[in-house]
Enzyme design. Structure first.
Site, short mmCIF file in Angstrom:
data_model
loop_
_atom_site.label_atom_id
_atom_site.label_comp_id
_atom_site.label_asym_id
_atom_site.label_seq_id
_atom_site.Cartn_x
_atom_site.Cartn_y
_atom_site.Cartn_z
N ASP A 18 4.27 -23.25 84.78
CA ASP A 18 4.32 -24.67 84.44
C ASP A 18 2.93 -25.30 84.39
O ASP A 18 2.55 -25.91 83.38
CB ASP A 18 5.17 -25.43 85.45
CG ASP A 18 6.66 -25.38 85.14
OD1 ASP A 18 7.02 -24.81 84.10
OD2 ASP A 18 7.45 -25.91 85.93
N GLY B 231 14.41 -22.96 79.10
CA GLY B 231 13.83 -22.12 80.13
C GLY B 231 13.11 -22.94 81.16
O GLY B 231 12.91 -24.15 80.99
N HIS B 232 12.72 -22.29 82.25
CA HIS B 232 11.92 -22.92 83.28
C HIS B 232 10.83 -21.95 83.71
O HIS B 232 10.76 -20.81 83.24
CB HIS B 232 12.79 -23.35 84.47
CG HIS B 232 13.57 -24.60 84.21
ND1 HIS B 232 12.97 -25.83 84.08
CD2 HIS B 232 14.91 -24.80 84.05
CE1 HIS B 232 13.90 -26.75 83.85
NE2 HIS B 232 15.08 -26.15 83.83
N ASN C 93 11.44 -18.28 84.19
CA ASN C 93 11.76 -17.53 82.97
C ASN C 93 10.50 -17.19 82.18
O ASN C 93 10.35 -16.08 81.67
CB ASN C 93 12.71 -18.34 82.10
CG ASN C 93 13.94 -18.80 82.84
OD1 ASN C 93 14.17 -20.00 82.99
ND2 ASN C 93 14.74 -17.86 83.32
#
Length: 393
Positions: A152, A121-122, A125
């Protein structure tokens, strides 16, 4: 500095982990970043204050080297999916048996358990699964992520820093380390506690993009100026709103009530037409020094030269003349003293670090000969010209 004497081993990853470790380094921790062989470039660009070692953790002898490092360290920061470190025989049960004081920080997207824990995922997501993404976006448009900052770096990297600091503090009482399960989905959800606590209030009664704080209100949004730039408006309180109206050259008694939501769309059009008549600099002359809560939308270049930034010394310049934000928050007695040196080349300090951790010259030479480690001296242009992703799966 506040973290002077704290030793951190960071296993290389992307974005959240490097940021977490950089914050620790900024405040005085000694950070060793462990890269995998074949990594030509630190994609994160967040290597400030760190030293770099290249080590093949997939080789048993490489894993044994990491165990020796962790046996003498305070914190291990690992960014891999659930189960990866256990497969390498480097899970917390093993490393904390070697060093009961070790704080084992696990920073992932979805956490160490659950049906998504081993999925890729990033930021977008994690933001989506946290519920927060559903609240961000203009009326009638798709939800959109605010760059990759929220999950993040805030819900992931910074929340992990918070966990490490709490574990370090608790260790002063118990003398023992612990495992930190930091993940971007839950970290972002926790950051959104205000949304959860107020979801039944009038703040969010309208669809996305039509509420006071999500772009629906004419007094809490951005406007384009005559020169194609933008001004940000946040005049929520009545006394601040009055100053906004005055600065725009409008009259309150000729306008609808500030909180009349049905009139907001037309009010936004009226405000937009007024803002479009002057340049950003002209609006700054009108609103600077007032409590109208109107500020220019500065570019990264402009913020460096803004009076407030210069007066506070908010940005620093390294030896390569690259500028970046000064570490925050500013502590009165033990402020951060960030490194002004360039970021390390991948593997630049491999031999130096191993020597400091008690490896003999013969051991280092043998590890190098057997390609367990790599040593890349400073100045090699190759490591700059050919970037390479270092995601480990």
């Amino acid at each position: 500095m506040a973290l002077r004497g704290i030793s951190v081993v960071e296993l290389a990853g992307l974005a959240p982990g490097p940021f977490c470790a950089m914050v620790l380094a900024d405040f005085g921790a000694r950070v060793v970043r462990v890269e995998r062989p074949g990594s030509h470039y630190d994609m994160s660009r967040l290597g400030r204050g760190k030293r770099s070692l290249v080590l093949d953790l997939k080789q048993p002898r490489g894993a044994a080297v990491l165990r020796r490092l962790c046996a003498q360290s305070d914190v291990l920061l690992e960014p891999f999916r659930s189960g990866v470190m256990e497969k390498l025989q480097l899970g917390p049960e093993i490393l904390q048996r070697d060093n009961p004081r070790l704080i084992y920080a696990r920073l992932t997207g979805f956490g160490q358990s659950g049906s998504f824990s081993r999925l890729a995922g990033h930021d977008i997501n994690y933001l989506a699964l946290s519920g927060v993404l559903s609240k961000i976006g203009r009326n009638g448009e798709n939800p959109y992520a605010p760059l990759n900052l929220l999950a993040d770096f805030a819900g992931g990297g910074l929340m992990c820093v918070f966990g490490i600091m709490m574990a370090l503090f608790e260790r002063t009482r118990s003398g023992k380390g612990q495992v930190i399960d930091a993940n971007m989905v839950e970290g972002t959800a926790y950051l959104s506690s205000f949304l959860w606590k107020t979801q039944k209030s009038s703040l969010w009664e309208a669809p996305r993009g039509q509420n006071m704080l999500d772009g629906g209100a004419p007094f809490y949004t951005t406007y384009r100026t005559a020169d194609g730039e933008f001004m940000a408006v946040g005049a929520i309180e009545p006394q601040f709103y009055e100053l906004l109206i005055k600065g725009l050259g409008l009259k309150s008694d000729e306008l609808p009530n500030q909180m009349s939501m049905g009139d907001w769309p037309e009010m936004k059009k009226k405000f937009a037409a007024v803002f479009a008549k002057r340049t950003k600099a002209e609006w700054c002359q009108i609103f600077d020094g007032t409590d109208a809560c109107v500020t220019p939308v500065l570019t990264l270049e402009e913020v460096l030269h803004h009076d407030h930034s210069k007066e506070r010394g908010s940005f620093i310049t390294n030896e390569e003349q690259n500028m970046s934000p000064r570490p925050a928050p500013l502590l009165s007695n033990t402020p951060a003293v960030p490194s002004f040196k360039r970021d390390p080349f991948v593997g630049e300090h491999t031999e130096e670090i191993l020597g400091e951790f008690g490896f003999s010259r013969e051991e280092i030479d043998q590890l190098k000969s057997d390609k367990i480690i790599e040593s890349n001296k400073a100045g090699s242009k190759f490591w700059i010209l050919y970037p390479h992703s270092n995601i480990q799966k």
